[in-house]
Each structure stands twice: as C-alpha cells, then as structure tokens.
Design an enzyme around this catalytic site. Structure first.
Site, short mmCIF file in Angstrom:
data_model
loop_
_atom_site.label_atom_id
_atom_site.label_comp_id
_atom_site.label_asym_id
_atom_site.label_seq_id
_atom_site.Cartn_x
_atom_site.Cartn_y
_atom_site.Cartn_z
N GLN A 201 0.88 -1.17 0.00
CA GLN A 201 0.00 0.00 0.00
C GLN A 201 0.91 1.21 0.00
O GLN A 201 1.39 1.63 1.04
CB GLN A 201 -0.91 -0.05 1.22
CG GLN A 201 -1.75 -1.33 1.31
CD GLN A 201 -2.81 -1.44 0.22
OE1 GLN A 201 -3.49 -0.47 -0.08
NE2 GLN A 201 -2.94 -2.63 -0.37
N ARG A 221 -4.71 4.71 3.34
CA ARG A 221 -3.92 5.20 2.21
C ARG A 221 -4.23 4.38 0.96
O ARG A 221 -4.66 3.22 1.05
CB ARG A 221 -2.43 5.15 2.52
CG ARG A 221 -1.88 3.75 2.71
CD ARG A 221 -0.34 3.78 2.84
NE ARG A 221 0.06 4.67 3.89
CZ ARG A 221 0.85 5.76 3.72
NH1 ARG A 221 1.37 6.03 2.55
NH2 ARG A 221 1.14 6.53 4.73
N GLY A 242 -12.07 3.21 2.74
CA GLY A 242 -11.08 2.28 2.19
C GLY A 242 -10.09 2.94 1.24
O GLY A 242 -10.23 4.11 0.88
N HIS A 243 -9.10 2.16 0.81
CA HIS A 243 -8.05 2.72 -0.05
C HIS A 243 -8.59 3.11 -1.42
O HIS A 243 -9.45 2.45 -1.96
CB HIS A 243 -6.85 1.76 -0.20
CG HIS A 243 -7.17 0.37 -0.59
ND1 HIS A 243 -6.20 -0.58 -0.75
CD2 HIS A 243 -8.34 -0.28 -0.81
CE1 HIS A 243 -6.75 -1.73 -1.07
NE2 HIS A 243 -8.04 -1.57 -1.11
N ASN A 244 -8.04 4.23 -1.92
CA ASN A 244 -8.39 4.76 -3.25
C ASN A 244 -9.83 5.25 -3.38
O ASN A 244 -10.30 5.52 -4.48
CB ASN A 244 -8.10 3.72 -4.35
CG ASN A 244 -6.62 3.45 -4.51
OD1 ASN A 244 -6.03 2.63 -3.80
ND2 ASN A 244 -5.98 4.18 -5.41
#
Lengths: 361, 361, 361
Positions: A201, A221, A242-244
């Site tokens: 990540q 991240r 969550g990521h993105n």
C-alpha cells in the site's frame, strides 16, 4: 443576564418581563424557567404551548401562532432566531480557548520538520521527519504525525490522532481525537496454501480544505495514487474509508458508515449512519442514502434518494417495506384464496361437466 | 524512467514507443499519459480501449483482444503482469523506511522488560513490566504495551496501539494504529435492583504468526482462557472481536464486522464488511459471508456461502431478495385475484345453485 | 491445587477423587482433564455427559440429572456454583495489580489541576488546567484529560483515552482504552453554495457513577446542555453516542451500536450489537432491541421487545421474517392461482353465460 439586556444585545423587540433572569440556553423541548430558547423551524411551533423556557426567540414577522399566551414564555422577536441563538451561545458558553502557540517541552519534533508561524504542538505530540506545517496549525497532545506529512494553515489536529507518512491535509481542516489517517489499505492476494500475500500500500491520503473527520475514524492510504477526501467534506465518528476512495466536495457522512476500496462518491451527497458501500462503485452528485443502507451497485442518478439493504430507489423501498409489513396477512390471504379456488374448481367441475362423471354426488 | 528501461528491468517485450517517459503507476481506469498500468484480470480487458495510460503490462501469451490498437498505449508483454507491477511499485514508490533500531529517549521501558536484538521503540511508547520482545520488533510512537506481554520477532506495532497485560503476539504480526488488544470482555450479571455486576475478565488474547489487525479494531481478552486470532488472519479496520472468540488460520474479515463472545470461526473463511455474528456459534472452514449479514445460528457447512440478515444460504437469500423486490406487484396481483375469485364465486353461486335460493335475481 | 483443597476452600461436598490436581478453570464445553468448571444454568446440563473437566461445581440440591456418572468428572456441590467459580477465578487468575499511586515523571499535570488522595497518573498521561480528580483515580499511560474535567473517586481511565474539556465523570467509572469522550457533536447547517457551516458544540458530557465505556467508543459533547450517560450504564466497544443523547440508568448496549443526536433512552434497557437509533426519539424503560435493528420511531411501551430494520415489535418481526422466508414459494403459488383463476374464468364464461354473448365460441 437580564432579558432586557439580551433584547438590547440582539436588537430585538420584547414581549414579556424585561427583568427575567436568563442563565442559559436550551432546546425548546428541554428549556427550564431560567433558560432561553428559539423557534426557527415552524414544525416545532407546538412546543410554544408547553415549553418551560423563560423566553423564546421568534421570527420578526410573527403570525398568530406565535402570539404570546398568558403565563407563557416571553417572546423576543428578531430577524433570524437561529443566528441570534448562536450569538447568545458565544455569550453564555464561550468557546474553549485555542491552545497557546508554542511547542510543549515534552513534544518530539524532528529537526527536519518545518513549522509555520504560531503553531501549537501539545504535550507528547510527535512530528516526524520532513513534515511541513502551515501557520497556526495546532497539534493536540498525544498525536503522532509520521514523516513527510503536509498540513495547511489553521488546521487543528485533536488528541491521540495518527497521521501516517506523506498524507496531505488542507487548510482549516479538523481531525477529531483518535482518528487514523493513512493506515494501510486492506489488500491481500490469496496463495495456493490458503494463506495471503499482502499487496503493498504505497499511495497516500489527501484531505481538502475545510474538511472535518470525526473521532476514531479510519481513512486508509491508497494502494497507489490517492485516497481523496474533498473540500468541506464532513465525516462523523467511527467511519471507515477504504483505499483509493474518492469523496467529492461538501459531501456529509454520518457515523459508522463504511466505504470500500476505489469507490467514488460525488459532491454534496448526504449519507446517513451505518451505511455500507461496496468497492469500485460510482455514486453521483447530491445523492442521498438512508441509514443502514447497503449499496452494492453504482447510483448514477444525480440527486437520487436511496435506502434499504440492498439499496433501492427510496420510494420503491418504502413501497416494498409496506409490502413486507403486510406479509403475514398476505400469507393468510393466499391460503384463503387457495381454498376458495380449490372449492370453485371442485364446484365448477361439478356444475360445468355435463356428464357429471367427475362429480360423485 | 524510459519505457525501454522498464522493459529491460522486467525482461519483457515491448510493442510501442521505447522513449516514452513513465513517471508513475495507476489502476487501468485511472492511469494518465505518463503512467503505466497492468492487465491481469481478463474482466478488465475492456479498459484497454479507453485507458489513458502510456503503457500496459499484459500477459506474454496475449491473444487478439490484447493486440495493440493504433494510438493506444504501448503494450509490454511479461510473464506475470501483476508481479511485474509490484516490482515497479517498489521502484516508483519505495516503501517507507523501517524505523531505525533503538529506544527513543522519551520512551518508558520497564527495567524488567526483555528486548531482543535490533528492536525499535518509538517516542513516548511505553513497555510495561515483564514484557518479552523478540528480535527486530518495532513499537511505534505513542503505543502502550502493558505488563507481561510477549511479542514475537519481526512484529510491528503501529502508533497509539494499546496491548493489555499478558497478551501473546506471534512473529511477523502487524497491529495497525489505534487498535486495542486485550481490553475487558463485556460480561455483566443482572442484580435484582436492575444494576449489573461485572464478571471478571481474567483470560488473555493470543494472536498467531503473520496476522494483521486493522486500525482502531478492538479485540477483547477472554473471561477465562483465550481469545484466539489464528495464524495469517487478516482483520480490516474497526472490527470488534468479543471475549473467548476463536478465529481460524488465514480467515479474512472486512471492516466494521463484529463477532460476539465465544463464537468459533473456522479457517480460511471470508467475511465481508459490517457483518454481525452473535455469540456461542460455530462457523465451519472456508465459509463466505456477505456484507451486512447477520449470523444468528451456526453455519456448519464447509465452504458454504451465506448472506442477508438473518443470514441464509446465499442462493436462497438471492431468491428471497428477488421476491422482496416483487412485493408491491404481488400485493396488486393478490388484490386482483381476490376480486376475480369473489366475482367467480358470485357468478358460481348464481349459475350453479339449481334452486336459485341464494340468487335473488 | 488438590481438589480436596478446593472443596475445603469453598465449603462444598465432594463426590469424586480428592487427590485430583486442578490447574485452571474453563467453560464446561472447553474444559480439559486438569480443569474445573461449573454448572449453574440448567440448559447446559447436557454438557455434564461430555465435558472433559476433572471436576464440576454443581448446586447443592442436585437432582438425578446431576448425579455423578462412572468415569465422569468429580462433582463438587456448593450453594452457588457461579459465585464459587468467581472465588476460584480470583485464586487461579488473580486480577492484574492496580497501578501504584503516584505521578509518573513523564506525565504532564497542569499546576491548576487538583488531585485527590492516592491517584495514579501513568506515563505520558496529560491532565489539563482546572481538572479535579477524586481519591484513588487512576489515569493509565497515554491518556489525555483536557481542561476543567471532573472525575469522581475510584474511577479508572485506561490507556490512550481522550476526555475533552468540562466532561463530568462519576465515581467507580471505567473508561476502556481508546475511547473518546466529549468530542464535538456532528452539527452543520447547509449554505446556499453547497458547503456547510459548523454549528458550535458548547455543551458537555456527563457520565454517572459505576458506568463502563468500552474500547474505542465515541461519546459526543452536547450542542448546548448535556449528553448524559446514566449510572451503571454499560457500553461495549466501538459504540457511537451522538450529542445531547440521554441514556437512562443501568441500560446495557452491545458493541458497534450507534445512537443519533438528542435521542433519550430509558433505564434498564438492553440494546444488542450493531443497532442504529435515529435522532430525537424516546425509548421507554426496560425496552429490549435485537441485534442490527434500525430504530426510526419512538418506542413508548415499557419493557417492549423490538427487532429488525426498520424495527418492529419482535413477535411481529418474527412473523414477518417467517413470511420473507416463504417468498419464493408464495410467488410460485401466486402464479399457480393466477393460472387456475384464468382457467376458471374461461370455463365460467363458457358455462355460465346463458346467452353465450360473451363467449364467441
């Protein structure tokens, strides 16, 4: 504070006892005999008859419904009761003082960190290598700012917050206590033996100007690229991003909602509490989503309203919920119909069969 | 980095402009003109026609669908596009450096604690009496390790984590920021006056090798005995694990799920986000549970798939959800049938009653 | 510990081998050959036949069902098996020692703070201006107590807790690690440009005597006035309590539940996990609410039981869930009825129309 002084301060016109002693403020349902309240929303007018308040701020153009009743609270007519109430809130409940500028001797600030003017770094706070803080940034006690974090001017980071490396935070942002910004996204690829390999990540989190992140929220991240919280976004407590994920400007999300990886939410959306949104979806601008909804497909209609789990267009969901409430009666009715149809078929076979073969009677 | 250098580094064959300048990586939907992306999952092939990427990593045995289109991105054929992408991630986004070994002068480490080789103890961290840490353990700033905790080698404990007394943590474990391991389980016995007496919580938490616990998760200590997180278990953020719960090896649980006390979950299960599992249940190995499901009975079938609240076998739940969506129309149809049956019965009574007694016409 | 010594300590009568070596305690399903367990709840009697325990505490007036079987565990008859078990828990698993009184040299305590006798302030804890602590208060490492907080005697605040300004906490309260008390309530008024203006949050949080707040919970301060947690209230982990919420004495709430602003919950309620309760509602005393319920209207019936989302009276919800499970079959039956009614109507039209006008055949 005498009610006459309150009236003078607000420039309002008073209908009631000017010598009444006002000691505090309260909501119209809760107010007691030394408290002042306000009536801005017409749907609360019924409380005018029952409130125990000493005085009520009402709009200047008061109609019959807001005439003073005998023995009722004093009425104080002002242009904007809610604004007037906020002014009084500053008078009766002054805001806690901002932390004084300066670095507490117990704070640990890396030599390579760059701080703007009048920053306040609290006790036991940690500022890592290469961080760049704007002017008047305040970092409360116990917060840990990892390496290479950028924080815009006038941003306030409350107690025991964690901001991981390379996060970029705008101006006038507030991060409430205990939130975690930039922890690893949740990515694992299954291996043939049933175990999992971590997907690195390596992206970052970017938070826009004027955003607010609630207590104990978690914003991961990106895997690569950015998890983006737009300008003016307001997140309540215990929310998971969550990521993105990308959240558009001025979207508001209520407590305990979770948004899974790579979903993009539009601008000015209103998302209620305990909602779950699965990954890789697109939510249009100004979409409203009801509490506890489960969103498992993209919602492309700007301004649409959705609820239920799985989420449906709200009016449709209401009709379906109406049907669900009738299910026990539907089952009874279905059984009754079955019996009657069986009887009808029996008698039809008895009356409509000329030869009478199938009817033993 | 020139695309030709990327190709050389990966040992791939290039179909496109070798002088293209690659400045970063991105997902295939998001990639821009100086970015490289990859295509590993065939279901994303449609993006090959629309991606703005400069270059795409594709599998060596590329079929017609991955032929290069005119003006489209360069194609770089490699044995395993996903592996190649991870290699490039290390190149373009090197991992944050591991914290340097050593004990920060502001950390408080009990004299009775035993640390292995090359441990890193961050600013303001606390290590209590009788703790035993393996080699290369890192404890980030602000984390509190209570007394008699054992931590295996190469385990990383991120910022502001709390690990309560007597917890046992394996090797290569990661605890993300803000999680709380070994807080009291939730046990109270009602008394006759309506108040509650606390049931003492004297057990511990045991976390297996290679497990990962997300930000702000809470894992409670056992009443007596152990709350057990198996080897290789991956917990996302904001998850609640009750006292005496056992989670089998390599099970994966997504954010905001809660597991109530004494429930045992098998190995290699996949549990989605916001799931609730009540106490004292048994979940078999390799069970899959859908998002927001509410599990109120044991799930004994190995490899079974369940969803909905209360949870049902997934295909059954899908059929039921299909029924729920039709409820408004079912109600309309039921009313229509009722009218028609009433009419039929009326006409039957008119035509089938020989004496005509019941038919006044 | 020899089983005969256990019997002597508890004053019980032993039926079994007095020399058996008891090394620990366990639940009746889990106990092994050197462990002792107890049988208090009759519904666990079946486990007497299968338990691997060396000995079982049973009630004195044991009936046939608790007679000792050959080769089975020793039976130790005592007046109250559960109480006896708790006594043994103290013997086998003594509680972690209370932190020693004193202020850790790394703690930061404001000169204007007033501490009672024998308080314990842990490493890196922070006590702000004007705080008043009773006797024997313990503040664990890493916790931050903001300004003007009052804490009653014998209250324990665990690690990395944040208590914001002016919070009032009773006696014998426990705040578990990572919880945040008194963060801002979530209040914003929309502006014409789509952005939001923060509503000032100037009230406080008040927590009654003997209350317990779980790990990583968030309890927001009131807008004005108080957010109130009653005496003896027990909150599990990761619970969200909004601004101006009132929770009555001795109410118990399970993990991950959220209560939105200004809702008032009665006394001695039992609220299960992952429940959501919207704002401005009234919940009567002794109400029970099932897991994952979504409460969107006031529940005025004292002692009522509710479940499902949206929440319904529990027996009604069970009947509705029974209907939901039958939906696929209901649809099949509805189609069958439709076909039969169509056939009946067709044949009725054929047989019951004397003139044949409507029947072209």
């Amino acid at each position: 504070m005498r009610l006459s002084d309150v009236a003078k301060m607000l420039g309002g016109s008073l209908d009631g006892d000017p010598s009444a002693d006002i000691r505090g403020l309260a909501a119209i349902e809760d107010a007691g005999p030394s408290e002042l309240t306000f009536l801005a929303n017409p749907k609360y007018r019924k409380f005018l008859d029952t409130t125990g308040a000493a005085a009520v701020l009402v709009p200047e153009g008061a109609d019959a419904a807001t005439l003073r009743r005998k023995g009722g609270p004093a009425l104080l007519r002002v242009a904007d009761p809610y604004r007037a109430f906020l002014l009084l809130a500053d008078e009766f409940y002054p805001p806690a003082p901002e932390p004084a500028p300066g670095i507490h001797p117990s704070a640990v600030v890396a030599g390579t960190a760059v701080l703007g003017k009048d920053c306040s770094i609290g006790a036991h706070a940690v500022i890592g290598d290469g961080c760049i803080l704007g002017d008047r940034v305040s970092i409360s006690p116990g917060s840990v700012i990892d390496s290479a974090v950028r924080i815009g001017s006038d941003t306030r980071i409350m107690e025991n917050v964690v901001v991981k490396s390379s996060t970029r935070i705008g101006e006038r942002v507030t991060l409430h206590p205990g939130c975690v910004i930039g922890g690893d996204g949740f990515g694992f690829t299954p291996k043939s033996d049933g175990s999992h390999e971590k997907v690195p990540q390596r992206g970052i989190v970017v938070i826009g100007d004027d955003a607010e992140v609630g207590s104990n929220c978690t914003i991961d991240r990106a895997m690569i690229g950015e998890t983006r919280i737009g300008r003016g976004v307001k997140l309540d407590n215990l929310i998971q991003i969550g990521h993105n994920v990308v959240i558009g400007d001025h979207t508001v999300i209520v407590a305990q909602t979770g948004v899974a990886g790579s979903t993009r939410i539009g601008e000015q959306c209103m998302i209620a509490g305990q909602v779950g949104i699965v990954g890789h979806l697109r939510i249009a601008d100004r979409v409203k989503i009801g509490a506890q909804a489960g969103v498992s497909r993209s919602l492309g209609e700007t301004g649409g309203t959705y609820s239920s789990s799985p989420a449906k267009e709200h009016r449709r969901a209401m009709r379906i919920e109406g049907g669900i409430r009738q299910l026990p009666e539907m089952i009874t009715e279905l059984r009754a119909l079955r019996e009657e149809v069986d009887r009808l078929r029996g008698s039809r076979e008895g009356t409509s069969t000329p030869s009478g073969e199938k009817d033993p009677s």
